[in-house]
Enzyme design. Structure first.
Site, PDB file in Angstrom:
ATOM      1  N   LYS A  73      26.388   2.937 -19.380  1.00 20.27           N
ATOM      2  CA  LYS A  73      27.770   2.709 -19.811  1.00 20.27           C
ATOM      3  C   LYS A  73      28.108   3.555 -21.042  1.00 20.27           C
ATOM      4  O   LYS A  73      29.168   4.164 -21.110  1.00 20.27           O
ATOM      5  CB  LYS A  73      28.001   1.225 -20.144  1.00 20.27           C
ATOM      6  CG  LYS A  73      27.698   0.287 -18.975  1.00 20.27           C
ATOM      7  CD  LYS A  73      27.975  -1.167 -19.327  1.00 20.27           C
ATOM      8  CE  LYS A  73      27.118  -1.711 -20.453  1.00 20.27           C
ATOM      9  NZ  LYS A  73      25.670  -1.738 -20.164  1.00 20.27           N
ATOM     10  N   ARG A  86      31.676  -9.679 -21.013  1.00 21.13           N
ATOM     11  CA  ARG A  86      30.329  -9.982 -20.533  1.00 21.13           C
ATOM     12  C   ARG A  86      30.220 -11.409 -20.010  1.00 21.13           C
ATOM     13  O   ARG A  86      29.152 -11.813 -19.577  1.00 21.13           O
ATOM     14  CB  ARG A  86      29.329  -9.825 -21.673  1.00 21.13           C
ATOM     15  CG  ARG A  86      28.555  -8.494 -21.633  1.00 21.13           C
ATOM     16  CD  ARG A  86      27.820  -8.409 -22.945  1.00 21.13           C
ATOM     17  NE  ARG A  86      26.607  -7.670 -22.941  1.00 21.13           N
ATOM     18  CZ  ARG A  86      26.448  -6.466 -23.494  1.00 21.13           C
ATOM     19  NH1 ARG A  86      27.469  -5.823 -23.976  1.00 21.13           N
ATOM     20  NH2 ARG A  86      25.266  -5.911 -23.545  1.00 21.13           N
ATOM     21  N   ARG A 107      15.031   4.989 -24.722  1.00 19.81           N
ATOM     22  CA  ARG A 107      16.348   5.335 -25.292  1.00 19.81           C
ATOM     23  C   ARG A 107      16.254   5.652 -26.782  1.00 19.81           C
ATOM     24  O   ARG A 107      15.589   4.949 -27.540  1.00 19.81           O
ATOM     25  CB  ARG A 107      17.323   4.180 -25.070  1.00 19.81           C
ATOM     26  CG  ARG A 107      18.635   4.363 -25.809  1.00 19.81           C
ATOM     27  CD  ARG A 107      19.754   3.555 -25.223  1.00 19.81           C
ATOM     28  NE  ARG A 107      19.589   2.132 -25.384  1.00 19.81           N
ATOM     29  CZ  ARG A 107      20.467   1.238 -24.915  1.00 19.81           C
ATOM     30  NH1 ARG A 107      21.530   1.626 -24.243  1.00 19.81           N
ATOM     31  NH2 ARG A 107      20.262  -0.043 -25.112  1.00 19.81           N
ATOM     32  N   ARG A 114      16.370   1.397 -30.681  1.00 15.42           N
ATOM     33  CA  ARG A 114      16.949   0.083 -30.984  1.00 15.42           C
ATOM     34  C   ARG A 114      15.873  -0.996 -30.937  1.00 15.42           C
ATOM     35  O   ARG A 114      15.054  -1.009 -30.036  1.00 15.42           O
ATOM     36  CB  ARG A 114      18.047  -0.242 -29.967  1.00 15.42           C
ATOM     37  CG  ARG A 114      19.389   0.275 -30.365  1.00 15.42           C
ATOM     38  CD  ARG A 114      20.403   0.160 -29.259  1.00 15.42           C
ATOM     39  NE  ARG A 114      20.541  -1.172 -28.677  1.00 15.42           N
ATOM     40  CZ  ARG A 114      21.449  -1.481 -27.758  1.00 15.42           C
ATOM     41  NH1 ARG A 114      22.289  -0.554 -27.316  1.00 15.42           N
ATOM     42  NH2 ARG A 114      21.513  -2.694 -27.273  1.00 15.42           N
ATOM     43  N   ARG A 154      17.391  -9.632 -21.836  1.00 16.62           N
ATOM     44  CA  ARG A 154      18.767  -9.118 -21.698  1.00 16.62           C
ATOM     45  C   ARG A 154      19.140  -8.960 -20.224  1.00 16.62           C
ATOM     46  O   ARG A 154      20.281  -9.198 -19.837  1.00 16.62           O
ATOM     47  CB  ARG A 154      18.906  -7.798 -22.454  1.00 16.62           C
ATOM     48  CG  ARG A 154      18.931  -8.012 -23.977  1.00 16.62           C
ATOM     49  CD  ARG A 154      18.640  -6.739 -24.743  1.00 16.62           C
ATOM     50  NE  ARG A 154      19.617  -5.703 -24.549  1.00 16.62           N
ATOM     51  CZ  ARG A 154      19.365  -4.398 -24.636  1.00 16.62           C
ATOM     52  NH1 ARG A 154      18.149  -3.977 -24.909  1.00 16.62           N
ATOM     53  NH2 ARG A 154      20.315  -3.533 -24.458  1.00 16.62           N
TER      54      ARG A 154
HETATM   55  P1  ADP Z   1      24.043   1.335 -21.542  1.00 21.01           P
HETATM   56  O1  ADP Z   1      25.130   1.754 -22.501  1.00 21.01           O
HETATM   57  O2  ADP Z   1      24.608   0.909 -20.198  1.00 21.01           O
HETATM   58  O3  ADP Z   1      23.107   0.311 -22.099  1.00 21.01           O
HETATM   59  P2  ADP Z   1      22.984   4.050 -22.003  1.00 21.01           P
HETATM   60  O4  ADP Z   1      24.155   4.940 -21.705  1.00 21.01           O
HETATM   61  O5  ADP Z   1      22.661   3.833 -23.429  1.00 21.01           O
HETATM   62  O6  ADP Z   1      23.166   2.622 -21.223  1.00 21.01           O
HETATM   63  O7  ADP Z   1      21.716   4.631 -21.212  1.00 21.01           O
HETATM   64  C1  ADP Z   1      20.431   4.034 -21.343  1.00 21.01           C
HETATM   65  C2  ADP Z   1      19.362   5.135 -21.411  1.00 21.01           C
HETATM   66  O8  ADP Z   1      19.295   5.808 -20.151  1.00 21.01           O
HETATM   67  C3  ADP Z   1      19.636   6.208 -22.453  1.00 21.01           C
HETATM   68  O9  ADP Z   1      18.400   6.624 -23.020  1.00 21.01           O
HETATM   69  C4  ADP Z   1      20.280   7.356 -21.672  1.00 21.01           C
HETATM   70  O10 ADP Z   1      19.985   8.610 -22.242  1.00 21.01           O
HETATM   71  C5  ADP Z   1      19.597   7.201 -20.300  1.00 21.01           C
HETATM   72  N1  ADP Z   1      20.497   7.542 -19.187  1.00 21.01           N
HETATM   73  C6  ADP Z   1      21.838   7.287 -19.104  1.00 21.01           C
HETATM   74  N2  ADP Z   1      22.338   7.738 -17.929  1.00 21.01           N
HETATM   75  C7  ADP Z   1      21.293   8.277 -17.257  1.00 21.01           C
HETATM   76  C8  ADP Z   1      21.139   8.902 -15.972  1.00 21.01           C
HETATM   77  N3  ADP Z   1      22.193   9.050 -15.144  1.00 21.01           N
HETATM   78  N4  ADP Z   1      19.901   9.320 -15.607  1.00 21.01           N
HETATM   79  C9  ADP Z   1      18.843   9.156 -16.448  1.00 21.01           C
HETATM   80  N5  ADP Z   1      18.889   8.591 -17.654  1.00 21.01           N
HETATM   81  C10 ADP Z   1      20.109   8.143 -18.069  1.00 21.01           C
HETATM   82  P1  AMP Z   2      24.915  -3.335 -26.045  1.00 19.43           P
HETATM   83  O1  AMP Z   2      24.957  -2.249 -27.082  1.00 19.43           O
HETATM   84  O2  AMP Z   2      26.147  -3.338 -25.162  1.00 19.43           O
HETATM   85  O3  AMP Z   2      23.631  -3.331 -25.248  1.00 19.43           O
HETATM   86  O4  AMP Z   2      24.977  -4.714 -26.845  1.00 19.43           O
HETATM   87  C1  AMP Z   2      23.960  -5.066 -27.754  1.00 19.43           C
HETATM   88  C2  AMP Z   2      24.024  -6.562 -28.060  1.00 19.43           C
HETATM   89  O5  AMP Z   2      25.283  -6.873 -28.690  1.00 19.43           O
HETATM   90  C3  AMP Z   2      23.954  -7.496 -26.853  1.00 19.43           C
HETATM   91  O6  AMP Z   2      22.628  -7.748 -26.438  1.00 19.43           O
HETATM   92  C4  AMP Z   2      24.650  -8.744 -27.407  1.00 19.43           C
HETATM   93  O7  AMP Z   2      23.797  -9.478 -28.271  1.00 19.43           O
HETATM   94  C5  AMP Z   2      25.766  -8.136 -28.257  1.00 19.43           C
HETATM   95  N1  AMP Z   2      27.015  -7.933 -27.482  1.00 19.43           N
HETATM   96  C6  AMP Z   2      27.633  -6.737 -27.223  1.00 19.43           C
HETATM   97  N2  AMP Z   2      28.749  -6.940 -26.513  1.00 19.43           N
HETATM   98  C7  AMP Z   2      28.851  -8.273 -26.304  1.00 19.43           C
HETATM   99  C8  AMP Z   2      29.770  -9.110 -25.629  1.00 19.43           C
HETATM  100  N3  AMP Z   2      30.851  -8.610 -24.991  1.00 19.43           N
HETATM  101  N4  AMP Z   2      29.547 -10.436 -25.615  1.00 19.43           N
HETATM  102  C9  AMP Z   2      28.490 -10.981 -26.248  1.00 19.43           C
HETATM  103  N5  AMP Z   2      27.580 -10.251 -26.903  1.00 19.43           N
HETATM  104  C10 AMP Z   2      27.742  -8.908 -26.938  1.00 19.43           C
END
Ligand code: ADP
Ligand code: AMP
Length: 216
Positions: free
Chosen positions: A14, A89, A128, A161, A172
């Site tokens: 995302k 969420r 990541r 993270r 999660r």
């Molecule tokens: P989210 O925001 O949904 O938690 P991220 O965009 O942070 O996910 O992506 C999670 C990890 O996967 C990051 O390290 C990112 O670089 C990697 N990633 C994202 N999209 C792809 C993809 N299409 N193929 C491989 N790795 C990806």
């Molecule tokens: P994310 O960066 O989207 O993976 O979010 C990291 C953490 O922030 C999550 O594991 C939750 O603890 C909190 N969080 C982010 N967005 C929300 C949401 N819409 N509702 C509740 N908790 C959230």
């Protein structure tokens, strides 16, 4: 097509897609996780309230999240549309968002579900890396920075993270299945839900999202 939700489990891409689409479409990416992490770093009241939930991989309470989004959507840069990343969420959050939009005569245009299998998610999250300064996302194997631990875009330091450790990742993913997955049905009923395969190159995922939006 201007008000959209990027939906999907942690690690689906995302943030990665949100950054690419925001640039392409010229509208802001609003990532609730990023806003919360900034609040924790700042040591604000919001950060203080949210930290323990985030550390445990739990959801921050709906009331806090809804007020946060209400404020954020009032900003000028959100007037022409936005990409929500990580919100809503829960069904309660989705209902609150619908009420908020309805009050100003607006609706969501699209909810895009980026689908990726759990084993791939764990692999993605465990590698990541994020930039401390600009928030850019990398992966130790899938999209490594040119220089170890240094952001290609701004030179900032890259970090892992706390909540991307395997045990927290597993909780999660369970939280996603139990609390967030019901939104699929919620948005399907509204006729704005679309699912794309997120397990391919980022560019290919981006193209699939643009095709789903009808703006490619
Ligand atoms: P989210 O925001 O949904 O938690 P991220 O965009 O942070 O996910 O992506 C999670 C990890 O996967 C990051 O390290 C990112 O670089 C990697 N990633 C994202 N999209 C792809 C993809 N299409 N193929 C491989 N790795 C990806
Ligand atoms: P994310 O960066 O989207 O993976 O979010 C990291 C953490 O922030 C999550 O594991 C939750 O603890 C909190 N969080 C982010 N967005 C929300 C949401 N819409 N509702 C509740 N908790 C959230």
């Amino acid at each position: 097509m201007s008000r959209m939700v990027l939906f999907g489990p942690p690690g689906a891409g995302k943030g990665t897609q949100g950054q690419m689409l925001a640039e392409h479409l010229g509208i802001p990416q609003i990532a609730t996780g990023d806003i919360l992490r900034a609040a924790v770093k700042e040591g604000s009241e919001l950060g203080r309230q949210a930290k323990s939930y985030m550390d445990a991989g739990d959801l921050v309470p709906d009331g806090i999240m809804v007020e946060m989004i209400r404020e954020r959507l009032k900003a000028d840069d959100a007037s022409e549309g936005y990409i929500l990343d990580g919100f809503p969420r829960t069904v309660a959050q989705a209902e609150a968002l619908d009420d908020m939009l309805e009050a100003i005569g607006q609706t969501l245009d699209a909810v895009i579900h980026i689908h990726v299998e759990n084993e791939v998610l764990v692999e993605r999250l465990s590698g990541r890396l994020l930039c401390r300064d600009c928030g850019a996302t990398y992966h130790t194997r899938f999209s490594p920075p040119a220089k170890d631990r240094v952001c290609d875009q701004c030179g900032g330091e890259l970090y892992q993270r706390e909540d991307d450790q395997e045990e927290t990742v597993r909780s999660r993913l369970t939280v996603f299945e139990e609390r967030t997955q019901p939104l699929v049905e919620y948005y399907r009923r509204q006729g704005i839900y679309q699912k794309v395969d997120g397990d391919r190159e980022p560019q290919a995922v981006r193209d699939a999202i643009l095709a789903a939006l009808g703006t490619d």
